[in-house]
Design a protein around this motif. Structure first.
Motif, PDB file in Angstrom:
ATOM      1  N   GLN A 254       0.836  -1.210   0.000  1.00 42.93           N
ATOM      2  CA  GLN A 254       0.000   0.000   0.000  1.00 42.93           C
ATOM      3  C   GLN A 254       0.869   1.256   0.000  1.00 42.93           C
ATOM      4  O   GLN A 254       0.552   2.244  -0.643  1.00 42.93           O
ATOM      5  CB  GLN A 254      -0.945  -0.009   1.204  1.00 42.93           C
ATOM      6  N   LYS A 255       1.975   1.186   0.703  1.00 37.59           N
ATOM      7  CA  LYS A 255       2.857   2.349   0.793  1.00 37.59           C
ATOM      8  C   LYS A 255       3.476   2.686  -0.575  1.00 37.59           C
ATOM      9  O   LYS A 255       3.619   3.852  -0.935  1.00 37.59           O
ATOM     10  CB  LYS A 255       3.971   2.077   1.826  1.00 37.59           C
ATOM     11  N   ILE A 256       3.836   1.656  -1.329  1.00 41.68           N
ATOM     12  CA  ILE A 256       4.414   1.930  -2.652  1.00 41.68           C
ATOM     13  C   ILE A 256       3.309   2.030  -3.708  1.00 41.68           C
ATOM     14  O   ILE A 256       3.572   2.228  -4.889  1.00 41.68           O
ATOM     15  CB  ILE A 256       5.467   0.867  -3.067  1.00 41.68           C
ATOM     16  N   SER A 257       2.076   1.880  -3.253  1.00 44.00           N
ATOM     17  CA  SER A 257       0.895   2.060  -4.093  1.00 44.00           C
ATOM     18  C   SER A 257       0.922   1.216  -5.378  1.00 44.00           C
ATOM     19  O   SER A 257       0.977   1.740  -6.486  1.00 44.00           O
ATOM     20  CB  SER A 257       0.709   3.543  -4.438  1.00 44.00           C
ATOM     21  N   VAL A 258       0.902  -0.098  -5.149  1.00 40.61           N
ATOM     22  CA  VAL A 258       0.684  -1.028  -6.258  1.00 40.61           C
ATOM     23  C   VAL A 258      -0.703  -1.655  -6.046  1.00 40.61           C
ATOM     24  O   VAL A 258      -1.260  -1.559  -4.955  1.00 40.61           O
ATOM     25  CB  VAL A 258       1.764  -2.137  -6.309  1.00 40.61           C
ATOM     26  N   ILE A 259      -1.239  -2.269  -7.088  1.00 36.47           N
ATOM     27  CA  ILE A 259      -2.509  -2.971  -6.915  1.00 36.47           C
ATOM     28  C   ILE A 259      -2.212  -4.177  -6.014  1.00 36.47           C
ATOM     29  O   ILE A 259      -1.374  -5.012  -6.363  1.00 36.47           O
ATOM     30  CB  ILE A 259      -3.083  -3.416  -8.277  1.00 36.47           C
TER      31      ILE A 259
END
Ligand SMILES: [Zn+2]
Length: 271
Positions: A254-259
């Motif tokens: 979530q922190k690196i914002s991937v699906i």
């Protein structure tokens, strides 16, 4: 309009302006909530991206559609680029020094990363598109007819390309041909988990129709559950992996914002 402006500006100046723009955008968005592993920047949010089309919701397409927090403000990497970067960075078996890499339609951040490891063994390229800034080392070629001898590459990275290619079976066969036995290809595509068979119709050329049927103006098909079978028909042994399988926590994803836990398609050429 953007394309016309790009054509008028020489590439080194265009790239310089882009760097300055991204630097200031990164400063404006700086914060603590998100982290980009590619540029190592920390941000209060990422930027929205993708196309908002009914088919994306209807077919629950993974890897397409409008997403909040998709694009890094500091380096313009997308979620799918950060996904592959994280996967590669946590798969030491794949990236040994001077590994022979073929990177199709190279994303800038990934390209730099792979180039640093492969050095002179790194080759990238794509088909010509007007108004696109090609990297200095990027070559122009057609994935349906690769200009390489058989059994050359140890790693192929081809991220969201096959859905644009008229004859994807030919492209898969070509990738297979140029890979060494035992080599690995990462072949990401947007796909729908609610359709069994890939939807395609080569007679559809109108961008609006393509948007409606395939989810993007320049896509020529929408893959379904049969995508791995298509790769297997080209000779590949296909496996799937998620970041979770690599013990990468959901919180970090979530922190690196991937699906979260997007499936990565791994295609191996048997030894
Ligand atoms: Zn970044």
């Amino acid at each position: 309009m953007k394309t016309t402006i790009k054509k008028l500006i020489p590439r080194p100046i265009g790239n310089g302006l882009r760097r300055i723009y991204l630097y200031f955008r990164g400063v404006v968005y700086s914060g603590k909530l998100y982290f980009c592993p590619i540029c190592q920047g920390s941000f209060k949010s990422m930027l929205e991206g993708g196309f908002d089309l009914p088919i994306n919701y209807e077919k629950k397409i993974i890897g397409a559609g409008k997403r909040k927090n998709m694009v890094c403000p500091g380096c313009a990497s997308t979620d799918r680029e950060r996904l592959l970067y994280t996967y590669l960075n946590n798969s030491p078996g794949l990236l040994k020094p001077l590994v022979k890499v073929l990177h199709i339609a190279p994303e800038r951040g990934l390209s730099k990363y792979l180039n640093n490891i492969s050095k002179s063994n790194y080759i990238s390229g794509m088909k010509y598109h007007e108004g696109f800034y090609y990297g200095k080392t990027s070559r122009l070629f057609d994935i349906q007819e690769l200009p390489f001898e058989n059994n050359q590459f140890e790693l192929v990275v081809c991220n969201h390309v096959l859905e644009h290619v008229q004859d994807d079976r030919k492209a898969m066969t070509e990738l297979y041909r140029v890979m060494q036995p035992g080599a690995t290809a990462i072949l990401q595509v947007p796909w729908s988990p609610v359709i069994e068979e890939t939807i395609e119709d080569p007679s559809i050329k109108d961008p609006k129709e393509r948007e409606k049927k395939f989810g993007q103006f320049d896509h020529v098909r929408l893959y379904g559950h049969d995508y791995p079978k298509r790769l297997a028909n080209a000779g590949f042994e296909v496996d799937t992996v998620t970041l979770e399988k690599l013990n990468i926590q959901l919180k970090y994803q979530q922190k690196i914002s991937v699906i979260p836990n997007e499936v990565i398609f791994i295609a191996k050429k048997p030894v």
